[in-house]
Design a protein around this motif. Structure first.
Motif, PDB file in Angstrom:
ATOM      1  N   ARG B  15       0.833  -1.192   0.000  1.00  0.00           N
ATOM      2  CA  ARG B  15       0.000   0.000   0.000  1.00  0.00           C
ATOM      3  C   ARG B  15       0.879   1.258   0.000  1.00  0.00           C
ATOM      4  O   ARG B  15       0.654   2.200  -0.749  1.00  0.00           O
ATOM      5  N   LEU B  18       2.575   2.223  -3.246  1.00  0.00           N
ATOM      6  CA  LEU B  18       1.677   2.912  -4.162  1.00  0.00           C
ATOM      7  C   LEU B  18       1.625   4.402  -3.821  1.00  0.00           C
ATOM      8  O   LEU B  18       1.679   5.254  -4.699  1.00  0.00           O
ATOM      9  N   SER B  19       1.589   4.698  -2.530  1.00  0.00           N
ATOM     10  CA  SER B  19       1.414   6.108  -2.167  1.00  0.00           C
ATOM     11  C   SER B  19       2.691   6.918  -2.357  1.00  0.00           C
ATOM     12  O   SER B  19       2.668   8.134  -2.341  1.00  0.00           O
ATOM     13  N   ALA B  48      -8.230  14.213 -13.343  1.00  0.00           N
ATOM     14  CA  ALA B  48      -8.821  13.586 -12.156  1.00  0.00           C
ATOM     15  C   ALA B  48      -9.247  12.153 -12.476  1.00  0.00           C
ATOM     16  O   ALA B  48      -9.027  11.225 -11.687  1.00  0.00           O
ATOM     17  N   LEU B  51      -6.206   9.816 -12.544  1.00  0.00           N
ATOM     18  CA  LEU B  51      -5.710   9.458 -11.214  1.00  0.00           C
ATOM     19  C   LEU B  51      -6.671   8.490 -10.516  1.00  0.00           C
ATOM     20  O   LEU B  51      -6.239   7.551  -9.853  1.00  0.00           O
ATOM     21  N   ASP B  52      -7.979   8.726 -10.700  1.00  0.00           N
ATOM     22  CA  ASP B  52      -8.971   7.816 -10.109  1.00  0.00           C
ATOM     23  C   ASP B  52      -8.798   6.416 -10.655  1.00  0.00           C
ATOM     24  O   ASP B  52      -8.757   5.436  -9.915  1.00  0.00           O
ATOM     25  N   MET B  54      -6.238   5.063 -12.138  1.00  0.00           N
ATOM     26  CA  MET B  54      -4.979   4.428 -11.750  1.00  0.00           C
ATOM     27  C   MET B  54      -5.020   3.947 -10.305  1.00  0.00           C
ATOM     28  O   MET B  54      -4.501   2.881  -9.996  1.00  0.00           O
ATOM     29  N   SER B  55      -5.650   4.748  -9.413  1.00  0.00           N
ATOM     30  CA  SER B  55      -5.752   4.308  -8.016  1.00  0.00           C
ATOM     31  C   SER B  55      -6.610   3.046  -7.952  1.00  0.00           C
ATOM     32  O   SER B  55      -6.284   2.097  -7.244  1.00  0.00           O
ATOM     33  N   VAL B  59      -2.448   0.892 -10.427  1.00  0.00           N
ATOM     34  CA  VAL B  59      -1.332   1.067 -11.361  1.00  0.00           C
ATOM     35  C   VAL B  59      -0.285   1.960 -10.699  1.00  0.00           C
ATOM     36  O   VAL B  59      -0.600   3.067 -10.281  1.00  0.00           O
TER      37      VAL B  59
END
Ligand code: FMN
Ligand code: SF4
Ligand code: SF4
Ligand code: SF4
Ligand code: FES
Lengths: 596, 121
Positions: B15, B18-19, B48, B51-52, B54-55, B59
């Motif tokens: 996790r 990813l961040s 936007a 990014l949505d 991909m989250s 990815v």
């Protein structure tokens, strides 16, 4: 789950950048992004030190990795408008190579960072030090998990295999020290982290503690498991409030998540860490003095043996290591000792963090592989000497290190080579000096520091350093005699031999090494009454030349009444009265006063 | 959060990776035209959506970057996909609804979404 951000803006919140204003940039950046509705798209992260504090506040924009220096709150708008919205780098805020003045947009292309090998500092400046999750994201606590799956003896074996040696000064093999503490008889044992960092100008330990506190905790927990201790102390100087704050935060997070405290990671192993704030005397960094200070006694060294491994804190076996030593442990456990041992020289493995200061273009913290040459550190990483001046010497090893001259610039740096050259690794302070430095004055400066910090317990250290200092003062004042040099040498030997702790044993080093490599400067002071670098004011004299027209202006400004002469006749300066203030020289309209 | 064992630790690590994945420049890139023209045409919503998506799809190791006006204003919003060793593909008049296909087909699997392509270099 946290949403993916397209860009991360890393703002350095280390002590250096905070004092140059990064605390104002952070809210400004957040505010401007919010005003644009981009607060979800772009993440602002406060990090620890990147090692180039002089150029701070630093701001790094990812994914491009653009490195901005000396950023002010008023620059934030431009970074947002141009860089973060339109993808245009803000040229005027970029770093410039000191030699070529060319801008370098990419963090990784900056010469200062290129030759570095960041192992202990790998996360410093790259993660949010207040986020346990980010530490774990960089493989944090993996070394601990691995260690807990091994037998304590196997952990010690791995540390021995790595060849790691203490980074606090002495360079003692860490695995062997752990073994001593493990072997010591007793059921209660302690781990101590030495974060006293008393060397003037040194800030490597502070940077690690501020920028990556969990790494130090992880190293200590692994050590606790290996030596059989269930409690640890971090002795940190009180002048490091940010480091202490970050450590407290990290300890809280580790306790809460089960990485510290009872039954760590379900292994059955218990370990607790406390922080002890030190009052700041230099000698309190010496291990036995430090232990006395934790116990609430006056911080004074005591004779060893017994070593702390057998009788340390409250008489219990205690393993004491430096911050940087502990910071290397998690990766050694994770990658295995062999990887660490593949870096460096025969006797000195891995990397070392140095603090570059003095007459050098890039002052800051640099972590380099052992075995690198001094020339590479000073010229490639440090960017050379500013203002076209010539290199003269580099002082390495802190206040009791030695000064190395030009002809030793190609020396491959490791524990042994430095000792052989009359210097030492110490904690990694590097002070670069150029041709305008007087080496006698330098020796005097460092001896003055150690003399001042002597705890006074042993006579040779207490009185001997005082006598040596008097001799150096005499030489700098032009009152030195031929006997002074051999006298300094013999006193140095008796102080080294008769002192209890390393403070006294090494205090004469700056004098000995300058006598060794720069003896001619001492001789010039004594025999020729000259300070070759023009530093010691005793040898500076003002004289009035034939160009004098007798205007009398100099006489009027002289605060010492040292000038006499009739109007329209050549004036003269009485050297006994002159206090060398230079006022007359700047006043003379005919440039008839010379300094020499 | 409590971490009881190595498995818990690994989960958090995934996790956390990813961040922080935006802190590395990747060879695989999504570039959105964010000049005045792009923004007027709706580039912000497209960004936007990217990014949505991909989250949502998890990815990472892809750099999402922005670009100014490149002179194709009538085709904005423009989205470029760069994959190592492949031609750079520019999509034009991208709407948020087109994003999932561009991400899952092209960015992840390398299959160009033909209808929207305006340039290939
Ligand atoms: C006067 C004096 C000051 C010292 N100051 C420090 C210090 O600030 N930090 C440190 O780690 N070690 C310092 N040391 C060395 C410690 O006594 C000890 O050797 C060290 O903490 C052991 O850790 P290491 O094996 O990891 O280097 C000092 C020693 C002396 C004699
Ligand atoms: S050598 Fe100096 S500092 Fe060390 S114990 Fe003796 S007097 Fe104190
Ligand atoms: S100011 Fe210069 S010219 Fe005038 S008296 Fe002094 S030395 Fe001579
Ligand atoms: S240097 Fe100062 S003290 Fe000396 S003669 Fe000039 S003005 Fe007077
Ligand atoms: S504090 Fe910012 S670079 Fe050191």
């Amino acid at each position: 789950m946290e949403k993916l951000a397209r860009a991360h803006v890393l703002i350095c919140g280390g002590t250096g950048c905070s004092s140059s204003g990064s605390k104002e940039i952070i809210p400004e950046m957040r505010g401007k992004l919010k005003a644009k509705g981009m607060e979800d798209e772009i993440k602002v992260v406060e990090t620890g030190c990147h090692g180039l504090c002089e150029l701070g506040p630093l701001v790094i924009v990812y994914p491009e990795g653009v490195f901005y220096i000396r950023v002010k709150a008023s620059d934030v708008e431009e970074i947002v408008e141009n860089h973060l919205i339109k993808g245009r780098v803000v040229d005027r805020l970029l770093y410039r190579e000191p030699a070529t003045h060319a801008t370098v947009p990419d963090y990784d292309d900056i010469a200062f960072y290129k030759k570095q090998q960041r192992y202990a500092l790998v996360n410093c400046g790259h993660i949010n030090p207040e986020s346990l999750e980010e530490y774990i994201g960089t493989d944090g606590y993996e070394g601990l998990a691995k260690a807990l799956s091994m037998k304590p003896e196997e952990v010690i074996e791995e540390v021995k295999k790595s060849g790691l040696r203490g980074r606090g000064g002495g360079g003692f093999p860490t695995g062997t020290k752990w073994q001593f503490t493990r072997n010591a008889v007793g059921s209660k044992k302690y781990v101590i982290c030495n974060a006293d960092e008393g060397d003037p100008g040194a800030f490597m330990d502070r940077s690690v503690l501020e920028g990556d506190p969990h790494r130090v905790l992880e190293g200590m927990i692994i050590c606790g498991y290996a030596v059989g201790a269930d409690e640890g102390y971090i002795y940190c100087r009180a002048e490091y409030p940010l480091a202490i704050k970050r450590l407290r935060g990290a300890i809280g997070q580790a306790l809460e998540s089960g990485l510290l405290g009872e039954n760590i990671l379900g292994s059955g192993f218990n370990f607790m860490i406390h922080i002890k704030e030190g009052a700041g005397a230099f000698v309190c960094g010496e291990e036995t003095a430090l232990i006395a200070s934790i116990e609430g006694r006056r911080g004074m060294p005591r004779p060893r043996p017994p070593f702390p491994a057998n009788s340390g804190l409250w008489g219990k076996p205690s393993n004491i290591n430096n911050v940087e030593t502990f910071a290397n442990v998690p990766s050694i456990m994770r990658d295995g000792g062999d990887y660490f041992a593949s870096q460096g020289t025969e006797t000195s493995k891995g990397t070392k963090v140095f603090a570059l200061t003095g007459k050098i273009n890039n002052t800051g913290l640099a972590e380099v592989p052992m075995g690198i040459t001094m020339r590479e550190i000073i010229y490639d990483i440090g960017g050379g000497i500013p203002n076209g001046k010539k290199f003269k010497a580099v002082q390495i090893g802190g206040p009791s290190g030695g000064c190395l001259p030009e002809q030793l610039l190609d020396l491959a740096v490791d524990y042994e080579s430095l000792i052989r050259a009359g210097a030492m690794m110490g904690s990694g302070g590097l002070v670069v000096m150029d041709e305008t430095t007087c080496m006698v004055d330098v020796a005097r400066y460092f001896l003055n520091f150690t003399q001042d910090e002597s705890c006074g317990k042993c006579t040779p250290c207490r009185e001997g350093t005082k006598r040596m200092l008097e001799i150096l003062n005499r030489i700098c004042e032009g009152k030195g005699t031929e006997e002074d040099i051999p006298l300094l040498e013999s006193m140095a030997q008796s102080i080294k031999a008769g002192s209890l702790c390393a403070l006294g044993q090494t205090a004469p080093n700056p004098v000995l090494s300058t006598l060794n490599f720069f003896r001619h400067e001492y001789e010039a002071h004594i025999r020729d009454h000259k300070c070759p670098a023009g530093v010691c004011t005793a040898f500076v004299g003002y004289t009035i030349t034939e160009g004098c027209r007798g205007c009398g202006l100099c006489k009027k400004v002289c605060p010492a009444d040292a000038i006499s002469g009739e109007v329209k006749a050549k004036h003269i300066i009485d050297p006994d009265k002159c206090i060398k203030c230079g006022a007359c020289q700047s006043k003379c309209p005919f440039k008839a006063i010379e300094k020499g | 959060m409590t971490i009881k064992n190595l498995e818990d630790l690994r989960k958090i690590k995934e996790r956390a990776k990813l961040s922080t994945s935006a802190r590395r420049k990747s060879e695989t890139q999504v570039i959105v035209g964010m000049g005045t023209c792009g923004i007027a045409a709706g580039a912000r919503d497209v960004m936007a959506a990217i990014l949505d998506e991909m989250s949502r799809a998890g990815v990472h190791d892809v750099s999402v970057m922005q670009d100014g006006c490149i002179g194709m204003c009538q085709k904005e919003p423009l989205v470029d996909i760069v994959r190592p060793g492949e031609p750079r593909v520019t999509y034009g008049n991208v709407k948020p609804a087109d994003v999932p296909a561009i991400i899952s087909e092209h960015l992840v699997n390398g299959r160009i979404v033909s209808g929207l392509v305006v340039a290939k270099v």
